[in-house]
Design an enzyme around this catalytic site. Sequence first.
Site, PDB file in Angstrom:
ATOM      1  CG  HIS A  91      38.368  31.505  34.796  1.00 33.22           C
ATOM      2  ND1 HIS A  91      38.957  32.857  34.910  1.00 33.22           N
ATOM      3  CD2 HIS A  91      38.203  31.397  33.297  1.00 33.22           C
ATOM      4  CE1 HIS A  91      39.347  33.089  33.846  1.00 33.22           C
ATOM      5  NE2 HIS A  91      38.942  32.373  32.626  1.00 33.22           N
TER       6      HIS A  91
ATOM      7  CG  HIS B  29      40.799  24.953  35.826  1.00 36.48           C
ATOM      8  ND1 HIS B  29      39.528  25.623  35.234  1.00 36.48           N
ATOM      9  CD2 HIS B  29      41.640  25.845  35.730  1.00 36.48           C
ATOM     10  CE1 HIS B  29      39.831  26.629  34.565  1.00 36.48           C
ATOM     11  NE2 HIS B  29      41.299  26.846  34.890  1.00 36.48           N
TER      12      HIS B  29
ATOM     13  CD  GLU C 294      37.086  34.328  37.655  1.00 40.10           C
ATOM     14  OE1 GLU C 294      36.868  35.250  38.227  1.00 40.10           O
ATOM     15  OE2 GLU C 294      38.177  33.672  37.904  1.00 40.10           O
TER      16      GLU C 294
ATOM     17  CG  HIS D 125      45.553  37.112  39.382  1.00 36.37           C
ATOM     18  ND1 HIS D 125      44.794  36.272  38.391  1.00 36.37           N
ATOM     19  CD2 HIS D 125      46.761  36.947  39.275  1.00 36.37           C
ATOM     20  CE1 HIS D 125      45.658  35.530  37.914  1.00 36.37           C
ATOM     21  NE2 HIS D 125      47.002  35.657  38.254  1.00 36.37           N
ATOM     22  CG  ASP D 126      48.898  36.080  42.083  1.00 37.88           C
ATOM     23  OD1 ASP D 126      48.617  34.706  42.064  1.00 37.88           O
ATOM     24  OD2 ASP D 126      49.539  36.384  41.006  1.00 37.88           O
TER      25      ASP D 126
END
Length: 256
Positions: free
Chosen positions: A48, A55, A79, A209-210
């Site tokens: 991402h 990052h 993404e 996500h998570d």
Amino acid sequence: MKQNNSTALSVNLNKIALLRNSRPGNFPNVVAHGETCIKAGADGLTVHPRPDQRHIRPHDVYELSELVRSYPAIEFNIEGNPYAESMGDFPGFIKLVQDVRPHQCTLVPDSNDQLTSDHGFDLKIAGEKLRPLIQQLRDIGVRVSLFMDPDIEQISLAKEIGADRIELYTGPFAEHFKSQSDFFKKLFARYHGAAAHAQAIGIGLNAGHDLNLDNLGHFRQVPSLLEVSIGHALTVDAIAMGLVPAVQAYKKLCIE
């Protein structure tokens, strides 16, 4: 459409890059860690990239694309915010995708200063602007997924504007999973219904996500889940377990 007896695991490498960026140099090596994930059983790699390059950096995208070409069965998923423009040596999100032509591009309604993705698209507002962009990516052979909340009406709109898949935002599911409350049960019913609707209208289903080792098995009860993208929790687990055992543990949950 692929049935729910197997779900592809795409490992998000952002947190490996975040750790590398905390010091000068190239340690840990993002590409090397990506290859370790592949050899441990991952079905794909996800990145991402953001304009602030906190990052993943543009060179990671190009180098990981080259890595994946050496593994024909592995998919590369990029993404991000489709409207992220060039900034410094960040060439712009769509330019990166056009250069690399990954197997999949997951469009996410992020702002440039957003800490992490925390909601899906409202296609009543964003749909017509996204439609030509989706077609542009499909024309160069890229499968397009949209980051979405578990809303049946919105999922229908994703199909209408040409998306190949949706990725359900699973943050609320993960947040309330441990409670196993009536609220959680109703929430999970929404995810299950959204997944069933996606299956019924013929749009592919991803999620992310998570998701973690505790809740992934439960989430896989939704129908026709093609792919999960997992990074933060897997990286944290790798600190205690080691990267290869962590990937293998997630992969086991994806095929059971």
